[in-house]
Design an enzyme around this catalytic site. Structure first.
Site, mmCIF file in Angstrom:
data_model
loop_
_atom_site.group_PDB
_atom_site.id
_atom_site.type_symbol
_atom_site.label_atom_id
_atom_site.label_comp_id
_atom_site.label_asym_id
_atom_site.label_seq_id
_atom_site.Cartn_x
_atom_site.Cartn_y
_atom_site.Cartn_z
ATOM 1 N N GLU A 57 0.923 -1.032 0.117
ATOM 2 C CA GLU A 57 -0.191 0.332 0.211
ATOM 3 C C GLU A 57 0.825 1.403 -0.108
ATOM 4 O OE1 GLU A 57 -3.204 0.243 -1.149
ATOM 5 O OE2 GLU A 57 -3.516 -1.127 0.565
ATOM 6 N N SER A 162 -11.228 1.218 -5.547
ATOM 7 C CA SER A 162 -10.915 2.172 -6.676
ATOM 8 C C SER A 162 -12.056 1.904 -7.717
ATOM 9 C CB SER A 162 -10.022 1.299 -7.198
ATOM 10 O OG SER A 162 -9.138 2.250 -7.989
ATOM 11 N N ASP A 208 -4.669 0.587 -9.300
ATOM 12 C CA ASP A 208 -5.635 0.530 -9.489
ATOM 13 C C ASP A 208 -5.353 -0.292 -10.963
ATOM 14 O OD1 ASP A 208 -5.376 1.130 -6.676
ATOM 15 O OD2 ASP A 208 -6.297 2.887 -6.993
#
Ligand code: NG1
Ligand code: MG
Length: 510
Positions: A57, A162, A208
């Protein structure tokens, strides 16, 4: 060889997955709505899914590899070309009001005002990058076509799954198709979409869009950004009980665009400044561009080791990456002694430049607000999280024989990821922390925030045996306590067992 986006010849013969699944009524409703609004059935349909990130992340914008998977929730766009110089936009969810925008008569790119909050902006982002691609790749291309459009989404907005990338990828694909492009590589579509959200002021990385375009049923993705974009699908090991990922939405919405100057974009700026300070201290220069015009932490790592040895065999690459990332974490600890952060003046001093120069180099592309730049904690998170990605992948590819050890080891990495996002990256929130606590104490092996954070979703490693216990505990101790009026339908949407789904598609009409 680039992989081509699948094209299915007939809208009336949508792939079986839609006709036999829960999606069929949705598509029927949308086709009906399209016909009633625009007087005909659509020429074609595009769709692109949301994603959940298993681990890795806030490192994609530093070009470190990540491990997401596409989810089944998606954005679907029904399209017909029209003869006007207009894009008409309808939404399957009528709370999003009808929008329309005119196309510049001279073929100029459409303008996007990021200060105006409208769902149409996401379509415009996809439209704009597709238009750019058409102009650059087709010398004879003049004016893009007008389009009648109906958009429908099943990815919750502002939840870290997303929806924005799914929307933009589907919109870019729709625009390409409406202008005669029948085949585009997944790499190309992803590359276009990656930069598009910058038109809305978010300097995101490429995770994403990669997951949305390359998603593969039953597979997670190992996404590498360096030396070039590469998405490798892989299956989870066969275990007994079965490895399962539960996604729990905190129902705290995180509007990344509105909070970018103090949250998302500020993190991008902080890690860029950290990279340049490291480069300055070790007298190397970084060639990569982070999107805000400066180096990245990955770039520093490579400059420090002089060359990238991407040609090593797989296990060698992971081993080498592991050694290097550990060394990078050590350098961060050595170089950044002010653990509570640096004022602009202090950061400038580290770089031997003036505050004006710092402003010009790092803070002029995107407005950010801060008292102190948390250079130590942000950079440490990035290197350690990138290391966890390699460790996670290694466990999945070479799992210990005993399944419980596998769950335990994967879970530990996810827990550490969450702790780091909370304490070093400051992008969790009390609701997400609480969800992770409850889940861990009721059978989750590992629980963490997924996506940008500051609200939104969490992901939990459970098994086919423990998933019901974890769900029950979350319902009783989180959802029913914080949202006493929550309906069963809302609960069902908030707690989802995530199955990896397929990526972007075009369904064309005859
Ligand atoms: P979400 O969860 O969509 O807000 C963002 C970025 C990613 C990545 C993650 C954090 C966009 C489109 N996506 O995701 O690139 O940086 O946060 O890992 O902004
Ligand atoms: Mg987003």
């Amino acid at each position: 060889m680039a992989t081509e986006i699948d094209l299915v010849p007939e809208v009336s013969s949508l792939p079986e997955i839609y006709l036999t699944s829960d999606h069929a009524p949705r598509y029927r409703k949308l086709f009906k709505m399209f016909k009633e609004s625009y007087g005909e059935y659509p020429d074609f349909v595009t769709r692109s899914p949301g994603r959940v990130n298993l681990i890795g992340e806030h490192i994609d914008y530093c070009y470190f590899s990540v491990l997401p998977m596409a989810i089944e929730g998606d954005i679907v766009i029904l399209v017909s070309k029209n003869d006007s110089r207009k894009i008409n936009l309808l939404n399957g969810d009528t709370k999003f009001k009808q929008e329309s925008f005119a196309l510049p008569a001279d073929g100029a790119l459409v303008s996007i005002d990021p200060t105006v909050t409208t769902w149409a902006n996401y379509f415009k982002c996809g439209y704009l990058v597709a238009h750019q691609y058409l102009s650059e790749s087709r010398p004879s291309f003049k004016l893009p076509a007008g389009m009648d459009v109906l958009v429908d989404g099943t990815v919750p907005a502002a939840a870290g799954l997303s929806s924005s990338a799914a929307f933009i990828c589907a919109a870019a694909l729709a625009t390409l198709r409406a202008n005669g492009i029948t085949s585009v590589s997944k790499e190309q579509l992803t590359t276009l979409a990656i930069v598009s959200e910058r038109h809305l002021g978010v300097f995101s990385g490429g995770m994403d869009q990669s997951a949305s375009v390359f998603g593969k049923r039953d597979h997670a993705l190992y996404v590498q950004f360096q030396p070039q974009l590469k998405c490798t699908p892989f299956k989870f090991p066969d275990t007994e009980p079965q490895l399962t990922f539960l996604v729990a939405n905190s129902l705290v919405t995180a509007n990344k665009h509105e909070t970018a100057p103090v949250n998302y974009n500020l993190r991008v700026v902080e890690v860029s400044i950290a990279a340049e300070i490291l480069a300055h201290k070790y007298s190397v220069s970084i060639v990569q561009d982070s999107g805000i015009g400066t180096g990245t932490l990955r770039g520093f790592m490579e400059a420090y080791y002089k060359e990238y040895e991407g040609a090593l065999p797989w296990d060698g690459e992971v081993l080498e990456g592991t050694i290097r990332l550990k060394q990078m974490a050590k350098l961060v600890r050595t170089v950044f002694s002010q653990m509570d952060g640096y004022t602009a003046a202090e950061a400038a001093e580290e770089l031997h430049i003036t505050v004006d120069q710092l402003q010009e180099r790092f803070l002029s592309k995107t407005p950010v607000r801060f008292e102190k730049l948390k250079l130590y904690s942000r950079a440490l998170h990035v290197y350690e999280e990138s290391l966890r990605v390699l460790q996670y992948l290694t466990l999945l590819l070479h799992p210990p024989v005993d399944s419980v050890s596998l769950f335990h080891d994967l879970g530990q990495l996810m827990n550490k990821s969450h702790d780091s996002l909370r304490a070093l990256y400051n992008c969790s929130c009390k609701e997400l922390d609480e969800i992770c606590e409850i889940a861990r104490s009721s059978g989750s092996y590992g629980s963490r925030v997924t996506g940008a954070g500051f609200g939104g979703c969490s992901v939990h490693l459970v098994t086919s045996q423990t998933v019901q216990d974890v769900k029950k505990a979350l319902i009783e101790r989180y959802y029913r306590v914080r949202f006493p009026d929550i309906t069963d339908a809302a609960l069902e949407d908030a707690l989802v067992i995530s199955k990896p789904g397929i990526g972007s598609l075009v369904y064309t009409g005859g």
